[in-house]
Enzyme design. Sequence first.
Site, PDB file in Angstrom:
ATOM      1  CB  CYS A 137      -0.997   0.003   1.152  1.00 42.31           C
ATOM      2  SG  CYS A 137      -0.288  -0.347   2.760  1.00 42.31           S
ATOM      3  CB  CYS A 147      -3.013  -4.035   1.109  1.00 45.34           C
ATOM      4  SG  CYS A 147      -3.260  -2.780   2.378  1.00 45.34           S
ATOM      5  CE  LYS A 173      -3.832  -4.084   8.592  1.00 37.80           C
ATOM      6  NZ  LYS A 173      -2.756  -3.806   7.627  1.00 37.80           N
ATOM      7  NE  ARG A 205      -5.250   3.010   6.497  1.00 35.60           N
ATOM      8  CZ  ARG A 205      -6.506   2.606   6.441  1.00 35.60           C
ATOM      9  NH1 ARG A 205      -7.460   3.453   6.039  1.00 35.60           N
ATOM     10  NH2 ARG A 205      -6.820   1.371   6.766  1.00 35.60           N
ATOM     11  NE  ARG A 236      -5.289  -0.102   4.071  1.00 34.00           N
ATOM     12  CZ  ARG A 236      -4.725   0.582   3.080  1.00 34.00           C
ATOM     13  NH1 ARG A 236      -5.134   0.405   1.817  1.00 34.00           N
ATOM     14  NH2 ARG A 236      -3.778   1.482   3.338  1.00 34.00           N
ATOM     15  CD  GLU A 252      -8.461 -14.095   7.885  1.00 37.82           C
ATOM     16  OE1 GLU A 252      -7.379 -14.641   7.629  1.00 37.82           O
ATOM     17  OE2 GLU A 252      -9.094 -13.442   7.039  1.00 37.82           O
ATOM     18  CE  LYS A 264      -2.219  -2.906  12.058  1.00 41.51           C
ATOM     19  NZ  LYS A 264      -1.587  -2.800  10.787  1.00 41.51           N
ATOM     20  CB  SER A 321      -0.723   4.769  14.355  1.00 36.99           C
ATOM     21  OG  SER A 321      -1.847   4.523  13.525  1.00 36.99           O
ATOM     22  CE1 TYR A 335       4.232   3.157  15.362  1.00 36.77           C
ATOM     23  CE2 TYR A 335       2.132   2.511  16.330  1.00 36.77           C
ATOM     24  CZ  TYR A 335       2.968   2.605  15.229  1.00 36.77           C
ATOM     25  OH  TYR A 335       2.546   2.141  14.007  1.00 36.77           O
TER      26      TYR A 335
HETATM   27  C1  PBG Z   1      -0.352  -1.512   5.936  1.00 35.80           C
HETATM   28  C2  PBG Z   1      -0.362  -1.377   7.426  1.00 35.80           C
HETATM   29  C3  PBG Z   1      -1.198  -0.577   8.207  1.00 35.80           C
HETATM   30  C4  PBG Z   1      -0.736  -0.701   9.512  1.00 35.80           C
HETATM   31  C5  PBG Z   1       0.316  -1.601   9.505  1.00 35.80           C
HETATM   32  N1  PBG Z   1       0.522  -2.033   8.215  1.00 35.80           N
HETATM   33  C6  PBG Z   1      -2.271   0.335   7.810  1.00 35.80           C
HETATM   34  C7  PBG Z   1      -3.429  -0.178   7.065  1.00 35.80           C
HETATM   35  O1  PBG Z   1      -3.662  -1.399   6.933  1.00 35.80           O
HETATM   36  O2  PBG Z   1      -4.151   0.682   6.567  1.00 35.80           O
HETATM   37  C8  PBG Z   1      -1.276   0.028  10.703  1.00 35.80           C
HETATM   38  C9  PBG Z   1      -0.299   0.300  11.800  1.00 35.80           C
HETATM   39  C10 PBG Z   1      -0.726   1.348  12.766  1.00 35.80           C
HETATM   40  O3  PBG Z   1      -1.790   1.987  12.644  1.00 35.80           O
HETATM   41  O4  PBG Z   1       0.031   1.578  13.719  1.00 35.80           O
HETATM   42  N2  PBG Z   1      -0.994  -2.625   5.434  1.00 35.80           N
HETATM   43 ZN    ZN Z   2      -1.122  -2.425   3.220  1.00 35.15          ZN
END
Ligand code: PBG
Ligand code: ZN
Length: 334
Positions: free
Chosen positions: A132, A140, A205, A215, A227, A243, A258, A284, A323
């Site tokens: 992505c 992605c 996820k 992002r 997504r 999954e 996640k 994040s 983080y």
């Molecule tokens: C990309 C990806 C994402 C995150 C990790 N890998 C964003 C998404 O799927 O849009 C998110 C990590 C975070 O928010 O800390 N595939």
């Molecule tokens: Zn991605």
Amino acid sequence: MRELDIPMPGRTRPRRLRRTQAIRDLVAETHIVPSQFIVPRFVLPADKADEPIPSLPGLSQLGVENLLSVVEDELKLGIRAVLLFGHPEAGAKKTPDGQLAWDPNGAVQRATERLKQTFGDDLIVMTDVCLCAYTDHGHCGLIDKGRVLNDPSLEPLVRTALSHADAGADVVAPSDMMDGRIAAIRDGLDENGFSDVILMAYAVKYASGYYGPFRDAADSAPAEGDRQSYQMDARNALEALREVELDELEGADMLMVKPALAYLDVIRTVRGMTSLPLSAYNVSGEYAAVKAAAAKGWLNEAQVVRENLHAIRRAGADQIITYHAADAIRGGWL
Ligand code: PBG
Ligand code: ZN
């Protein structure tokens, strides 16, 4: 009137075990040690760069040399695992197939090589495998008329994983959520002499609003659509079991759930059904929300981070991708 049968406190008094710090520590049920942390890092394709990320206070996009010095400091704290996210060269053109993702001179590949050269096996280098940040449409996987294609996306993902393994990655972590990518990447690694490279699956996820700040940092928001056709629906927990089953069958060595905090029930359930190591990604938006409220004086950061991280461990995660790691260790918050 019926008499209430409430016993006066007597023989059993839970407060006895809460009286002093030493007693509380003696009976604490969860512990967090620095070796359980995995720290996400954003790498730029430059030697020297340090660009603060506005939506992730305290974090920067780092050039490779800057990354080395940050990682060195954190190794001294006992943090031994990093998860790398990259960025294409400034001015490089993103393409529909995201081919910059497997550029041997890309930011992640260069950083991986330098980190392993410098720190060897003292450091575990993990890489996020996704397209992505490198596709011109920001999805992605590959797209056709707005639809994200599954099977055609596997080859570019395998190439990306191989380029990371080639650079010396200890762990590759696909985050794309295409079906079958764990098997495809495992086969690709094994056929190319990387049978020791660990495969950590972003198994569960969710499509989440908590990825917003990431992002911005990774410049990876989809140009059109969202997504939801590949990431999971927040209403579902049973689906997480499917999954996990699939990724386990396909050969994942480690699993991930996640985001973490809004999905503690899922972490708990997944922990109960697999014997593989389970990581949780404290994403994040979860970090940014705490930082923003703390900056306004509305929350005590130390206390809230401690609570959040222990909640994730209590739910059953073995490793925490966060983080907050360095702040929590330096501040003695745990
Ligand atoms: C990309 C990806 C994402 C995150 C990790 N890998 C964003 C998404 O799927 O849009 C998110 C990590 C975070 O928010 O800390 N595939
Ligand atoms: Zn991605």
